[in-house]
Motif scaffolding. Structure first.
Motif, PDB file in Angstrom:
ATOM      1  N   ASN A  38       0.807  -1.226   0.000  1.00 57.25           N
ATOM      2  CA  ASN A  38       0.000   0.000   0.000  1.00 57.25           C
ATOM      3  C   ASN A  38       0.839   1.276   0.000  1.00 57.25           C
ATOM      4  O   ASN A  38       0.314   2.363   0.223  1.00 57.25           O
ATOM      5  N   ASP A  39       2.136   1.154  -0.299  1.00 58.08           N
ATOM      6  CA  ASP A  39       2.916   2.331  -0.683  1.00 58.08           C
ATOM      7  C   ASP A  39       2.786   2.604  -2.177  1.00 58.08           C
ATOM      8  O   ASP A  39       3.212   3.668  -2.653  1.00 58.08           O
ATOM      9  N   LEU A  40       2.225   1.653  -2.920  1.00 54.74           N
ATOM     10  CA  LEU A  40       1.969   1.846  -4.348  1.00 54.74           C
ATOM     11  C   LEU A  40       0.664   2.610  -4.546  1.00 54.74           C
ATOM     12  O   LEU A  40      -0.330   2.324  -3.861  1.00 54.74           O
ATOM     13  N   PRO A  41       0.619   3.560  -5.475  1.00 52.89           N
ATOM     14  CA  PRO A  41      -0.636   4.266  -5.757  1.00 52.89           C
ATOM     15  C   PRO A  41      -1.797   3.328  -6.084  1.00 52.89           C
ATOM     16  O   PRO A  41      -2.950   3.624  -5.769  1.00 52.89           O
ATOM     17  N   LEU A  42      -1.492   2.180  -6.686  1.00 55.69           N
ATOM     18  CA  LEU A  42      -2.514   1.203  -7.041  1.00 55.69           C
ATOM     19  C   LEU A  42      -3.298   0.737  -5.825  1.00 55.69           C
ATOM     20  O   LEU A  42      -4.466   0.343  -5.933  1.00 55.69           O
ATOM     21  N   TYR A  43      -2.666   0.784  -4.650  1.00 58.34           N
ATOM     22  CA  TYR A  43      -3.312   0.370  -3.403  1.00 58.34           C
ATOM     23  C   TYR A  43      -3.466   1.538  -2.433  1.00 58.34           C
ATOM     24  O   TYR A  43      -3.560   1.329  -1.226  1.00 58.34           O
ATOM     25  N   PRO A  51       3.469   5.274 -13.160  1.00 56.85           N
ATOM     26  CA  PRO A  51       2.630   5.195 -14.369  1.00 56.85           C
ATOM     27  C   PRO A  51       2.690   3.845 -15.071  1.00 56.85           C
ATOM     28  O   PRO A  51       1.695   3.417 -15.667  1.00 56.85           O
ATOM     29  N   ASN A  52       3.829   3.168 -15.026  1.00 62.47           N
ATOM     30  CA  ASN A  52       3.932   1.887 -15.734  1.00 62.47           C
ATOM     31  C   ASN A  52       3.164   0.778 -15.020  1.00 62.47           C
ATOM     32  O   ASN A  52       2.484  -0.032 -15.661  1.00 62.47           O
ATOM     33  N   ILE A 216      11.214   2.812  -5.331  1.00 63.27           N
ATOM     34  CA  ILE A 216       9.990   2.281  -5.940  1.00 63.27           C
ATOM     35  C   ILE A 216       9.755   2.940  -7.293  1.00 63.27           C
ATOM     36  O   ILE A 216       9.353   2.272  -8.268  1.00 63.27           O
ATOM     37  N   GLU A 217      10.016   4.229  -7.398  1.00 63.49           N
ATOM     38  CA  GLU A 217       9.836   4.899  -8.685  1.00 63.49           C
ATOM     39  C   GLU A 217      10.831   4.385  -9.721  1.00 63.49           C
ATOM     40  O   GLU A 217      10.507   4.285 -10.904  1.00 63.49           O
ATOM     41  N   VAL A 218      12.035   4.019  -9.282  1.00 67.90           N
ATOM     42  CA  VAL A 218      12.987   3.380 -10.194  1.00 67.90           C
ATOM     43  C   VAL A 218      12.438   2.035 -10.656  1.00 67.90           C
ATOM     44  O   VAL A 218      12.517   1.692 -11.845  1.00 67.90           O
ATOM     45  N   TRP A 219      11.882   1.258  -9.722  1.00 70.08           N
ATOM     46  CA  TRP A 219      11.300  -0.027 -10.111  1.00 70.08           C
ATOM     47  C   TRP A 219      10.192   0.165 -11.153  1.00 70.08           C
ATOM     48  O   TRP A 219      10.123  -0.582 -12.133  1.00 70.08           O
ATOM     49  N   ASP A 220       9.372   1.170 -10.974  1.00 70.25           N
ATOM     50  CA  ASP A 220       8.316   1.424 -11.958  1.00 70.25           C
ATOM     51  C   ASP A 220       8.911   1.714 -13.336  1.00 70.25           C
ATOM     52  O   ASP A 220       8.400   1.232 -14.357  1.00 70.25           O
ATOM     53  N   TRP A 221       9.989   2.486 -13.361  1.00 72.79           N
ATOM     54  CA  TRP A 221      10.660   2.760 -14.638  1.00 72.79           C
ATOM     55  C   TRP A 221      11.169   1.464 -15.252  1.00 72.79           C
ATOM     56  O   TRP A 221      11.046   1.230 -16.465  1.00 72.79           O
ATOM     57  N   ARG A 225      10.476  -0.584 -18.856  1.00 71.36           N
ATOM     58  CA  ARG A 225      11.490  -1.083 -19.785  1.00 71.36           C
ATOM     59  C   ARG A 225      11.253  -2.558 -20.133  1.00 71.36           C
ATOM     60  O   ARG A 225      11.426  -2.976 -21.283  1.00 71.36           O
ATOM     61  N   VAL A 226      10.878  -3.357 -19.144  1.00 72.13           N
ATOM     62  CA  VAL A 226      10.612  -4.776 -19.398  1.00 72.13           C
ATOM     63  C   VAL A 226       9.403  -4.944 -20.313  1.00 72.13           C
ATOM     64  O   VAL A 226       9.414  -5.758 -21.250  1.00 72.13           O
ATOM     65  N   LEU A 227       8.364  -4.161 -20.071  1.00 64.04           N
ATOM     66  CA  LEU A 227       7.178  -4.260 -20.915  1.00 64.04           C
ATOM     67  C   LEU A 227       7.482  -3.784 -22.338  1.00 64.04           C
ATOM     68  O   LEU A 227       6.951  -4.344 -23.315  1.00 64.04           O
ATOM     69  N   ASP A 228       8.347  -2.792 -22.475  1.00 59.01           N
ATOM     70  CA  ASP A 228       8.780  -2.372 -23.819  1.00 59.01           C
ATOM     71  C   ASP A 228       9.541  -3.500 -24.511  1.00 59.01           C
ATOM     72  O   ASP A 228       9.365  -3.729 -25.723  1.00 59.01           O
TER      73      ASP A 228
END
Length: 475
Positions: A38-43, A51-52, A216-221, A225-228
């Motif tokens: 719940n530190d993620l905006p999704l939760y 954003p990713n 966490i923001e680095v992980w989102d970035w 990259r993985v999804l790209d």
């Protein structure tokens, strides 16, 4: 955040699985390291932008109530890769090994014709049970840097490799494992950070929390990259993507505990054309269920070889429910002196049994000479200017809550996600307590879990060397 459960009728429009050799889906698992769900905006996390991850969730199904059995890297990953609870797979402590002969995702999907690879953090033993093909690209970043190096070319090659074999690939990142060294914490206004309710409000805690959020923001970035890379491989349309945050962060009350913010995890699943996009579910699941789900999604029968069971019907929208209970445990050795815990969660309640409540809880990475974060001592300061008196009293209360715990705890997880109000003494909830305590005892017995005696240095060392207590023969 309101829960949106997709209508059952919509699921009837989804084609049933009848997979030929060329229709088996690929699987891409993206896993963080020590990110509190719940530190993620999704939760509901209010401090950062991801954003990713949010984009992936908009294309898939988000699980509101996903758990793992042990809030430590090695045991939770062993559970994830074997479909077995910690005592049965053998990894009942951190930095331990699975039982000799344990089968993993490498075996279960390998026999179905899958190439099974891992990029990044492995942290599971023995090697013969986890024979992942090693894929380069993800490194363990320790030098401070705003943006770590990340080359996805080998990841893209693995996913796009020519041939008829589908793939299972883990991309296991080191963010946000302490010490927190990557990202841009200076962007945060420390005074405006919304600290979680279970963290003491000291300047040093705020500073460390900012460095953690930056990771966490680095992980989102990196997720982007993985999804790209998946898109570039040409395999996105036939790939099931699973994203999970692993256990909670290395702040007191999260990792190394059985509290909600330790054992609860983010889980998002995207399967183009097979599951509804942008939906959420309250179905109760845990890591032991993931591997049987993948086996089922690959068109095979999961059978009774796992402790978990497939939640494919939840993915396909055929049911809104999965399991009645999730089962949780903690053995503190080798992270500190023994402090064994067992607990159980249902749709509303979380019951915790501390098996040695007379002991003082201690964890070396947060509280001792091995610590990799530097705020704990500020929680213990009870003196200071009068304007700080209330803050100091709360810090000491939170420190005592962490170190001294009663034999039993009961929480209403929906109303109290940080578990600040122990309801075990509420006589009106005696039936709830008795039901959960009985179910927990039944699970421990079914696993062959001896309880408090398991949390010892001798047991841990024996397990590391392959001399485990005998397992049960089946779930």
């Amino acid at each position: 955040m309101p829960t949106k459960l997709w209508p059952l009728a919509a699921a009837l429009l989804l084609a049933p699985l009848a997979l030929g050799q060329d229709e088996r889906p690929n699987f891409l698992l993206i896993i963080a390291d020590d990110v509190t769900y719940n530190d993620l905006p999704l939760y509901g996390g209010p401090n950062i932008s991801t954003p990713n991850i949010d984009g992936l969730a908009s294309e898939g199904l988000t699980f509101n109530r996903a758990y793992l059995s042990m809030a430590m890297c090695n045991p939770c990953r062993t559970e994830l890769y074997t479909g077995l609870y910690p005592f049965r797979n053998g990894s009942s402590w951190n930095h331990s090994a699975a039982r000799t002969g344990t089968l993993s995702v490498v075996d279960h999907l390998g026999r179905l014709g899958y190439r099974v690879g891992l990029a990044g953090k492995k942290h599971v033993l023995p090697d013969e049970s986890f024979r992942f093909e090693s894929v380069a690209g993800i490194t363990n970043h320790r030098e401070p840097t705003p943006v770590p190096e990340f080359d996805t070319s080998d990841i893209e090659e693995f996913m796009g490799r020519e041939g008829d074999e589908p793939f299972f690939l883990v991309t296991a990142f080191h963010e946000a494992h302490a010490p927190w060294t990557v990202g841009s914490p200076d962007k945060f206004d420390l005074a405006k950070l919304a600290l979680p309710d279970n963290l003491a409000d000291t300047p040093r805690t705020r500073g460390q929390f900012a460095t953690y959020l930056a990771e966490i923001e680095v992980w989102d970035w990196e997720v982007g990259r993985v999804l790209d890379a998946l898109d570039a491989s040409g395999q996105a349309d036939r790939t099931v993507v699973l994203l999970t945050s692993e256990q909670g962060s290395a702040f007191p009350g999260n990792k190394w505990t059985n509290w909600n913010t330790g054992v609860r995890t983010a889980l998002v699943v995207r399967w183009p054309g097979r599951i509804a996009a942008g939906a959420r579910t309250d179905a109760l699941v845990q890591y032991a269920d993931v591997l049987p789900t993948l086996v089922s999604a690959a068109g095979a029968e999961a059978g009774d070889q796992f402790d978990g069971h497939s939640f494919l019907p939840v993915l396909r929208g055929q049911t809104a429910d999965h399991r009645e209970y999730v089962y949780l445990m903690h053995n503190n050795v080798p992270e500190g002196p023994p402090y064994p815990i067992r607990s159980i969660v249902d749709a509303r309640w979380h019951y915790i049994r501390n098996l040695q409540p007379e002991a003082l809880y201690f964890e070396k990475h947060m509280m001792g000479a091995f610590r990799t974060n530097w705020f704990w001592e500020t929680w213990l300061a009870a003196s200071g200017p009068s304007a700080q008196a209330a803050i100091n009293r709360r810090a000491v209360m939170l420190a005592n809550r962490f170190m001294r715990r009663p034999a039993e705890q009961l929480y209403d997880v929906a109303a109290d996600p940080y578990q600040m109000r122990n309801l075990i003494g509420d006589l009106g909830l005696a039936d709830v307590r008795d039901r959960l305590a009985t179910a927990l005892g039944r699970w421990m017995q079914s696993q062959g879990d001896p309880g408090a005696s398991l949390d010892s240095e001798a047991m841990w060392r024996n397990a590391r060397e392959g001399r485990h207590l005998p397992p049960r023969s089946g779930p």
